[in-house]
Design a protein around this motif. Sequence first.
Motif, PDB file in Angstrom:
ATOM      1  N   GLY A 263      32.566  37.773  36.735  1.00  0.00           N
ATOM      2  CA  GLY A 263      33.039  36.609  37.475  1.00  0.00           C
ATOM      3  C   GLY A 263      33.555  36.965  38.855  1.00  0.00           C
ATOM      4  O   GLY A 263      33.398  38.080  39.360  1.00  0.00           O
ATOM      5  N   THR A 264      34.224  35.990  39.450  1.00  0.00           N
ATOM      6  CA  THR A 264      34.808  36.159  40.779  1.00  0.00           C
ATOM      7  C   THR A 264      36.175  35.490  40.797  1.00  0.00           C
ATOM      8  O   THR A 264      36.342  34.392  40.266  1.00  0.00           O
ATOM      9  CB  THR A 264      33.912  35.524  41.857  1.00  0.00           C
ATOM     10  OG1 THR A 264      32.654  36.190  41.873  1.00  0.00           O
ATOM     11  CG2 THR A 264      34.550  35.628  43.237  1.00  0.00           C
ATOM     12  N   GLY A 265      37.149  36.180  41.406  1.00  0.00           N
ATOM     13  CA  GLY A 265      38.470  35.592  41.521  1.00  0.00           C
ATOM     14  C   GLY A 265      39.571  36.617  41.339  1.00  0.00           C
ATOM     15  O   GLY A 265      39.316  37.800  41.086  1.00  0.00           O
ATOM     16  N   PRO A 266      40.828  36.160  41.450  1.00  0.00           N
ATOM     17  CA  PRO A 266      41.960  37.084  41.286  1.00  0.00           C
ATOM     18  C   PRO A 266      42.091  37.534  39.832  1.00  0.00           C
ATOM     19  O   PRO A 266      41.899  36.749  38.899  1.00  0.00           O
ATOM     20  CB  PRO A 266      43.164  36.245  41.718  1.00  0.00           C
ATOM     21  CG  PRO A 266      42.740  34.827  41.489  1.00  0.00           C
ATOM     22  CD  PRO A 266      41.267  34.789  41.768  1.00  0.00           C
ATOM     23  N   VAL A 267      42.398  38.801  39.635  1.00  0.00           N
ATOM     24  CA  VAL A 267      42.579  39.379  38.305  1.00  0.00           C
ATOM     25  C   VAL A 267      43.746  40.356  38.354  1.00  0.00           C
ATOM     26  O   VAL A 267      44.233  40.715  39.426  1.00  0.00           O
ATOM     27  CB  VAL A 267      41.313  40.119  37.810  1.00  0.00           C
ATOM     28  CG1 VAL A 267      40.170  39.155  37.546  1.00  0.00           C
ATOM     29  CG2 VAL A 267      40.901  41.206  38.800  1.00  0.00           C
ATOM     30  N   GLU A 268      44.170  40.781  37.175  1.00  0.00           N
ATOM     31  CA  GLU A 268      45.139  41.869  37.054  1.00  0.00           C
ATOM     32  C   GLU A 268      44.528  42.965  36.196  1.00  0.00           C
ATOM     33  O   GLU A 268      44.002  42.694  35.112  1.00  0.00           O
ATOM     34  CB  GLU A 268      46.439  41.383  36.434  1.00  0.00           C
ATOM     35  CG  GLU A 268      47.311  40.562  37.370  1.00  0.00           C
ATOM     36  CD  GLU A 268      48.635  40.228  36.729  1.00  0.00           C
ATOM     37  OE1 GLU A 268      49.665  40.699  37.215  1.00  0.00           O
ATOM     38  OE2 GLU A 268      48.638  39.492  35.728  1.00  0.00           O
ATOM     39  N   LEU A 269      44.578  44.197  36.692  1.00  0.00           N
ATOM     40  CA  LEU A 269      44.164  45.343  35.901  1.00  0.00           C
ATOM     41  C   LEU A 269      45.375  45.833  35.129  1.00  0.00           C
ATOM     42  O   LEU A 269      46.456  46.026  35.699  1.00  0.00           O
ATOM     43  CB  LEU A 269      43.621  46.452  36.803  1.00  0.00           C
ATOM     44  CG  LEU A 269      43.145  47.719  36.072  1.00  0.00           C
ATOM     45  CD1 LEU A 269      41.833  48.219  36.642  1.00  0.00           C
ATOM     46  CD2 LEU A 269      44.213  48.816  36.146  1.00  0.00           C
ATOM     47  N   LEU A 337      43.133  56.098  37.733  1.00  0.00           N
ATOM     48  CA  LEU A 337      43.191  55.033  36.733  1.00  0.00           C
ATOM     49  C   LEU A 337      41.823  54.942  36.067  1.00  0.00           C
ATOM     50  O   LEU A 337      40.889  54.358  36.640  1.00  0.00           O
ATOM     51  CB  LEU A 337      43.551  53.698  37.374  1.00  0.00           C
ATOM     52  CG  LEU A 337      44.757  53.673  38.325  1.00  0.00           C
ATOM     53  CD1 LEU A 337      44.964  52.253  38.870  1.00  0.00           C
ATOM     54  CD2 LEU A 337      46.006  54.180  37.637  1.00  0.00           C
ATOM     55  N   PRO A 338      41.645  55.507  34.868  1.00  0.00           N
ATOM     56  CA  PRO A 338      40.331  55.474  34.206  1.00  0.00           C
ATOM     57  C   PRO A 338      39.949  54.057  33.767  1.00  0.00           C
ATOM     58  O   PRO A 338      40.750  53.371  33.109  1.00  0.00           O
ATOM     59  CB  PRO A 338      40.524  56.388  32.979  1.00  0.00           C
ATOM     60  CG  PRO A 338      41.796  57.131  33.227  1.00  0.00           C
ATOM     61  CD  PRO A 338      42.638  56.251  34.083  1.00  0.00           C
ATOM     62  N   ILE A 339      38.777  53.602  34.108  1.00  0.00           N
ATOM     63  CA  ILE A 339      38.320  52.264  33.730  1.00  0.00           C
ATOM     64  C   ILE A 339      38.228  52.122  32.212  1.00  0.00           C
ATOM     65  O   ILE A 339      38.523  51.064  31.651  1.00  0.00           O
ATOM     66  CB  ILE A 339      36.952  51.968  34.385  1.00  0.00           C
ATOM     67  CG1 ILE A 339      37.102  51.896  35.912  1.00  0.00           C
ATOM     68  CG2 ILE A 339      36.358  50.663  33.860  1.00  0.00           C
ATOM     69  CD1 ILE A 339      38.067  50.849  36.408  1.00  0.00           C
ATOM     70  N   ALA A 340      37.845  53.190  31.523  1.00  0.00           N
ATOM     71  CA  ALA A 340      37.698  53.139  30.061  1.00  0.00           C
ATOM     72  C   ALA A 340      39.019  52.860  29.359  1.00  0.00           C
ATOM     73  O   ALA A 340      39.030  52.423  28.204  1.00  0.00           O
ATOM     74  CB  ALA A 340      37.111  54.446  29.550  1.00  0.00           C
ATOM     75  N   LYS A 341      40.129  53.101  30.044  1.00  0.00           N
ATOM     76  CA  LYS A 341      41.448  52.890  29.442  1.00  0.00           C
ATOM     77  C   LYS A 341      42.120  51.612  29.938  1.00  0.00           C
ATOM     78  O   LYS A 341      43.282  51.353  29.622  1.00  0.00           O
ATOM     79  CB  LYS A 341      42.352  54.078  29.776  1.00  0.00           C
ATOM     80  CG  LYS A 341      41.840  55.433  29.327  1.00  0.00           C
ATOM     81  CD  LYS A 341      41.969  55.607  27.830  1.00  0.00           C
ATOM     82  CE  LYS A 341      41.627  57.031  27.420  1.00  0.00           C
ATOM     83  NZ  LYS A 341      41.801  57.250  25.970  1.00  0.00           N
ATOM     84  N   ALA A 342      41.407  50.811  30.720  1.00  0.00           N
ATOM     85  CA  ALA A 342      42.008  49.652  31.375  1.00  0.00           C
ATOM     86  C   ALA A 342      41.437  48.344  30.845  1.00  0.00           C
ATOM     87  O   ALA A 342      40.409  48.314  30.158  1.00  0.00           O
ATOM     88  CB  ALA A 342      41.795  49.742  32.892  1.00  0.00           C
ATOM     89  N   ALA A 343      42.120  47.252  31.158  1.00  0.00           N
ATOM     90  CA  ALA A 343      41.658  45.911  30.819  1.00  0.00           C
ATOM     91  C   ALA A 343      41.888  45.000  32.013  1.00  0.00           C
ATOM     92  O   ALA A 343      42.775  45.256  32.843  1.00  0.00           O
ATOM     93  CB  ALA A 343      42.394  45.379  29.594  1.00  0.00           C
ATOM     94  N   LEU A 344      41.103  43.938  32.098  1.00  0.00           N
ATOM     95  CA  LEU A 344      41.267  42.946  33.153  1.00  0.00           C
ATOM     96  C   LEU A 344      41.661  41.607  32.546  1.00  0.00           C
ATOM     97  O   LEU A 344      41.064  41.164  31.559  1.00  0.00           O
ATOM     98  CB  LEU A 344      39.960  42.761  33.934  1.00  0.00           C
ATOM     99  CG  LEU A 344      39.502  43.860  34.897  1.00  0.00           C
ATOM    100  CD1 LEU A 344      38.245  43.397  35.634  1.00  0.00           C
ATOM    101  CD2 LEU A 344      40.594  44.237  35.872  1.00  0.00           C
ATOM    102  N   SER A 353      37.616  41.537  30.590  1.00  0.00           N
ATOM    103  CA  SER A 353      36.847  42.675  30.086  1.00  0.00           C
ATOM    104  C   SER A 353      37.800  43.826  29.838  1.00  0.00           C
ATOM    105  O   SER A 353      38.899  43.865  30.417  1.00  0.00           O
ATOM    106  CB  SER A 353      35.758  43.094  31.077  1.00  0.00           C
ATOM    107  OG  SER A 353      34.961  44.128  30.526  1.00  0.00           O
ATOM    108  N   ALA A 354      37.394  44.761  28.981  1.00  0.00           N
ATOM    109  CA  ALA A 354      38.255  45.899  28.674  1.00  0.00           C
ATOM    110  C   ALA A 354      37.444  47.120  28.334  1.00  0.00           C
ATOM    111  O   ALA A 354      36.354  47.017  27.755  1.00  0.00           O
ATOM    112  CB  ALA A 354      39.202  45.552  27.507  1.00  0.00           C
TER     113      ALA A 354
END
Length: 357
Positions: A263-269, A337-344, A353-354
């Motif tokens: 998607g598109t827009g503001p998110v928090e990691l 910050l590893p992407i595999a350990k993060a969520a949005l 996504s996570a």
Amino acid sequence: MAELRIQGLAKSYRDVRVLESIDLTIASGEFFTLLGPSGCGKTTLLRTIAGFQHQDRGEIVVKGERIDLKPAHKRDIGMVFQDYAVFPHLTVAENVAFGLKARSLPKSEIETRVAESLKMVRLDGYQSRLPAEMSGGQQQRIGLARAMAIRPTLLLMDEPLSNLDAKLRIELREDIRDIQRRLGITTIYVTHDQEEALAVSDRICVMDKGRVEQIGTPFEIYRHPVRRFAAGFVGTMNFISGTLKAGQLLIGSRSVHFPGADGTGPVELAIRPENVILSGSSPGAAIPLRGEVRKVTFLGREAHYTLGTEAGEIIAQAMDPSADFIAMEGQTIDIVLPIAKAALFDANGDLVSAGRP
């Protein structure tokens, strides 16, 4: 052993909605915890199950039978309260026997059950003492023994450890869990203590503002939160503001592809402090940042770092830190910050996504 089903449960006080369409199924023999901040509705839900108050709508079903149509004393429920709720003028044995006498059981059976229950909570030998002669932890054990002695269909616990000191809380929570497993009683436990919930539960229901935010095992709740509230309430979590544009995540001046986020827009990691890598590199996709070490808190087996970065303040954690790591305050270092350990999470607090660590 009893399965509990709650369907469409709602409760209001005047114009304030305390519970909003609660749907839960609790398996027979399960240790199920209601976790959330003060005012989230968890105690109201517990008291409604117990029959101390009545819902505006919805059903509570145990073993296929609606118990919400019965008064509290006919629901076959054991209750352990926050404030011990022992009778000060009765001995330990008399306290435990209270519910059994109300059921008009034979004297010999009452004596047997009292002895068994006190042994179970490690209070055998204290039968003739008065509650005033017992510690807070021992008084809570009396309440637990009294609830267990009636062999209830359901056992409800309303923040039973909150009045105890830290060491006693850990000791008694282990006892409660061991006893519950041994007896196989379906148990609903209310707490605002995240660590306590993670330690004792088969499953946890995270609540906020009268709603269910997430239900899952302790591992699922901690590692794979599906709502921002659950992610932030259970454990420590870094939330970093960013923007999503067709799968590309922008954090500060950095851009990285985030799998599954289209998607598109503001998110928090969201990323846990223990997953932030200090002075190293990630084996997979990651967001590299520079950070000033503003504060180091040494806790023995671990150290916590407060880092100032272009993406905002980030907390990191390192296990068994070396002396060099403890002396990093004031330095500027590389972090990853590893992407595999993060969520949005999106603006509504829903998971976008996570990664799957």
